[in-house]
Design a protein around this motif. Sequence first.
Motif, PDB file in Angstrom:
ATOM      1  N   GLN A 116     -12.240 -30.374  13.433  1.00 22.16           N
ATOM      2  CA  GLN A 116     -11.904 -31.794  13.495  1.00 22.16           C
ATOM      3  C   GLN A 116     -13.162 -32.647  13.355  1.00 22.16           C
ATOM      4  O   GLN A 116     -13.165 -33.647  12.632  1.00 22.16           O
ATOM      5  CB  GLN A 116     -11.191 -32.112  14.802  1.00 22.16           C
ATOM      6  N   GLU A 120     -13.714 -35.332  10.417  1.00 18.48           N
ATOM      7  CA  GLU A 120     -13.910 -36.745  10.721  1.00 18.48           C
ATOM      8  C   GLU A 120     -15.261 -37.245  10.218  1.00 18.48           C
ATOM      9  O   GLU A 120     -15.364 -38.363   9.710  1.00 18.48           O
ATOM     10  CB  GLU A 120     -13.756 -36.993  12.218  1.00 18.48           C
ATOM     11  N   GLN A 124     -15.684 -40.199   7.425  1.00 17.90           N
ATOM     12  CA  GLN A 124     -16.500 -41.379   7.686  1.00 17.90           C
ATOM     13  C   GLN A 124     -17.530 -41.588   6.576  1.00 17.90           C
ATOM     14  O   GLN A 124     -17.799 -42.718   6.168  1.00 17.90           O
ATOM     15  CB  GLN A 124     -17.185 -41.272   9.038  1.00 17.90           C
TER      16      GLN A 124
END
Length: 128
Positions: A116, A120, A124
């Motif tokens: 995860q 992420e 970003q």
Amino acid sequence: MGDIVSCATNSEVPLVRGQKLKPGAHLDLVGSFKHSMKECDDEAIKRGRVFVDNEAALVEAGELVGAFERGVIEKKDIGGNLVELVTGEKVGRSNSEEITVFKSVGSVVVDILAAQLVYETYMQQQHK
């Protein structure tokens, strides 16, 4: 030997000898994950206060399963698991001379959290 000794191998023969661990050392065993694997000898397990990442280590880790079978230590001798340490339910090192051992066989939860984090971070960066 050093203050912190970390092993991340698939060794089936002990690499760390317990008699060589100095007072206050910490031994980190994160490589072996099945009965045939063994990163340290029984003396290291006997001399150290053992903690595990999760209960699976008690039935999967060669160092621990073998030590239980040979009567080196018992399951009740395990100092606690990672969650118990983090929450303060169990206390880690009790004095500066105590040898501690941390045995990890891995956890799917940690793997999922790591995946995860990578996802992420990637997302970003794509939106910058």
